[in-house]
Write an enzyme that holds these catalytic residues in place. Sequence first.
Site, PDB file in Angstrom:
ATOM      1  CG  HIS A   6      -1.652  -1.236   1.476  1.00 43.33           C
ATOM      2  ND1 HIS A   6      -2.733  -1.613   0.733  1.00 43.33           N
ATOM      3  CD2 HIS A   6      -1.447  -2.225   2.390  1.00 43.33           C
ATOM      4  CE1 HIS A   6      -3.187  -2.781   1.173  1.00 43.33           C
ATOM      5  NE2 HIS A   6      -2.421  -3.174   2.172  1.00 43.33           N
ATOM      6  CB  THR A  37      13.729  -3.974   2.974  1.00 45.51           C
ATOM      7  OG1 THR A  37      15.121  -3.650   3.122  1.00 45.51           O
ATOM      8  CG2 THR A  37      13.132  -4.244   4.353  1.00 45.51           C
ATOM      9  CE  LYS A  38      17.246  -0.328   0.475  1.00 46.11           C
ATOM     10  NZ  LYS A  38      18.337   0.660   0.668  1.00 46.11           N
ATOM     11  NE  ARG A  96      30.071 -16.228   7.062  1.00 51.29           N
ATOM     12  CZ  ARG A  96      30.032 -17.453   6.525  1.00 51.29           C
ATOM     13  NH1 ARG A  96      30.567 -17.670   5.325  1.00 51.29           N
ATOM     14  NH2 ARG A  96      29.452 -18.450   7.157  1.00 51.29           N
TER      15      ARG A  96
END
Length: 210
Positions: free
Chosen positions: A112, A189-190, A207
């Site tokens: 959203h 999140t990425k 690592r």
Amino acid sequence: MEETQWRVKGPLELDDDKWAEKFSKAANLQYELNHLHPSQIQRKKELLHELFGQIGENTEVLLPFYCNVGTNIKIGKGSFINTNNNYLDTDSIEIGDYTLLAQGVNIICANHPVSTKERIVPVDDKLDDGKYAYINEEGNFDDSIEYTFVNTRSPVKIGDRCWIGANVIILPGVTIGNNVVIGSGSIVTKDIPDNSIAVGNPAKVIRQND
């Protein structure tokens, strides 16, 4: 398809017949699936093939399992999904070969807008014209108007030979490469590149995975 290209108002299963049909079919299949006796191995296999868009050979899904649509999910061969995985698959979810997902993993395609005025909008499309006349200078919404919320979506992809730890949350639009380990409890999140070990909230590469 990027989030910005797809904007739908209101609960999908209530406001759109096509979505309602998809949600209803998935809910019915999951109800039967999650109430099977452990001995009903063949019926479980049949239901998984009907629920998912694709499930590869020798892939195991432990129950209970939850999703919104099911047919948006494609899983490769030899993968393993542990108990209580929950996928909000309003967009595509792709999981590669020989990938392990521990118990309690959440994969989320649904989203959203963060901005309140973009997220909460009038039900009446004539009022939802982008001019926000229903919000005064103090930022208060006109209570005489009926509002709803805006949905967006982005796909999620997980590569081959990954290990996603217990209770990991993978957010919309994320791509996880091949040979990746995500530590338990992390929030991804990425994008995470190939051959990496990532942990934390938000998940960060700590690592290389040799």
